[in-house]
Design an enzyme around this catalytic site. Structure first.
Site, short mmCIF file in Angstrom:
data_model
loop_
_atom_site.label_atom_id
_atom_site.label_comp_id
_atom_site.label_asym_id
_atom_site.label_seq_id
_atom_site.Cartn_x
_atom_site.Cartn_y
_atom_site.Cartn_z
N ASP A 32 0.85 -1.27 -0.07
CA ASP A 32 -0.04 -0.05 0.02
C ASP A 32 1.02 1.22 0.05
OD1 ASP A 32 -1.78 2.12 0.95
OD2 ASP A 32 -3.30 0.57 1.31
N ASN A 88 -13.09 -2.89 3.20
CA ASN A 88 -14.06 -1.91 3.23
C ASN A 88 -14.83 -1.88 2.01
OD1 ASN A 88 -12.82 -0.63 5.52
ND2 ASN A 88 -11.54 0.36 3.94
N GLN A 95 -14.33 2.86 1.96
CA GLN A 95 -13.80 2.26 0.57
C GLN A 95 -13.47 3.58 -0.36
OE1 GLN A 95 -16.30 -0.29 -1.47
NE2 GLN A 95 -14.57 -0.89 -2.91
N HIS A 101 -10.67 -5.03 -2.65
CA HIS A 101 -9.29 -5.19 -2.15
C HIS A 101 -9.24 -5.71 -0.61
CE1 HIS A 101 -10.10 -0.91 -2.02
NE2 HIS A 101 -9.28 -0.88 -0.67
N HIS A 103 -7.27 -5.46 2.90
CA HIS A 103 -5.95 -4.99 3.37
C HIS A 103 -5.28 -6.00 4.27
CE1 HIS A 103 -6.84 -0.50 2.75
NE2 HIS A 103 -7.92 -0.98 2.85
P1 5GP Z 1 -9.79 1.64 0.71
O1 5GP Z 1 -10.10 2.97 1.55
O2 5GP Z 1 -10.63 1.85 -0.54
O3 5GP Z 1 -10.31 0.35 1.55
O4 5GP Z 1 -8.22 1.29 0.54
C1 5GP Z 1 -7.70 1.91 -0.43
C2 5GP Z 1 -6.11 1.77 -0.33
O5 5GP Z 1 -5.37 1.81 -1.57
C3 5GP Z 1 -5.51 2.95 0.68
O6 5GP Z 1 -4.99 2.41 1.79
C4 5GP Z 1 -4.60 3.46 -0.09
O7 5GP Z 1 -3.27 3.97 0.25
C5 5GP Z 1 -4.35 2.54 -1.12
N1 5GP Z 1 -3.81 3.10 -2.49
C6 5GP Z 1 -4.67 4.03 -3.16
N2 5GP Z 1 -4.06 4.14 -4.31
C7 5GP Z 1 -3.20 3.54 -4.58
C8 5GP Z 1 -2.03 3.30 -5.47
O8 5GP Z 1 -1.98 3.92 -6.72
N3 5GP Z 1 -1.06 2.29 -5.11
C9 5GP Z 1 -1.02 1.68 -3.82
N4 5GP Z 1 -0.01 0.68 -3.95
N5 5GP Z 1 -2.03 1.73 -2.93
C10 5GP Z 1 -2.87 2.73 -3.16
#
Ligand code: 5GP
Ligand code: ZN
Length: 137
Positions: A32, A88, A95, A101, A103
């Site tokens: 991440d 999420n 999300q 995805h 985590h």
């Molecule tokens: P969510 O909030 O949707 O559950 O998690 C999205 C996650 O994706 C966040 O922890 C954020 O840091 C990560 N993330 C967003 N864009 C990118 C990216 O371009 N590359 C990587 N490696 N992580 C990303």
């Protein structure tokens, strides 16, 4: 199936580079970019599913097996003290990227992070009402 406007489709497909720690035909696991802790990683299916509700059963079961394997590997290599799996669904649930995805979050003593909620105090009657709403009897 991919979504041409989805960043995680592009990352999972290798079109956008990422720090990959595991890859097979169906999944890519990446570090991440905004980690909660050292080694925070994301399991991405290569096909586009917006969230858990869209995930096929077979994919869902393989995600959990992969999460278990990756958690063991990360724990062994980074010597973390505990582990959170977080997933999420929907904006209200936090999300921000609408490609399913999972985590993988290694936890370290005194890492100062919190994955927390304020516990409610429902009565037995309220719990019974909710139970009835969910199971429908
Ligand atoms: P969510 O909030 O949707 O559950 O998690 C999205 C996650 O994706 C966040 O922890 C954020 O840091 C990560 N993330 C967003 N864009 C990118 C990216 O371009 N590359 C990587 N490696 N992580 C990303
Ligand atoms: Zn996608």
């Amino acid at each position: 199936m991919k979504d041409k406007d989805c960043i995680f489709c592009k990352i999972a497909g290798g079109e956008i580079p990422s720090k990959t720690i595991y890859e097979d035909e169906e999944f890519r696991v990446i570090l991440d970019l905004g980690p909660a802790a050292k080694g925070h990683a994301l399991i991405l299916p290569k096909d586009h599913f917006a969230n858990l509700y869209e995930l096929p059963d077979e994919t869902a079961s393989r995600v959990m097996l992969l999460a278990k394997r990756m958690a063991a590997q990360i724990t062994d290599k980074l010597q973390c003290d505990g582990f959170n799996l977080v997933q999420n669904n929907g904006e209200v649930a936090g999300q921000t990227v609408f490609h399913f995805h999972m985590h993988l979050i290694p936890r370290y003593k005194d890492d100062g992070q919190k994955i927390a909620w304020q516990p409610g105090k429902p009565s037995q009657e309220e719990l019974e009402e909710i139970r009835n709403q969910i199971v429908g009897n």
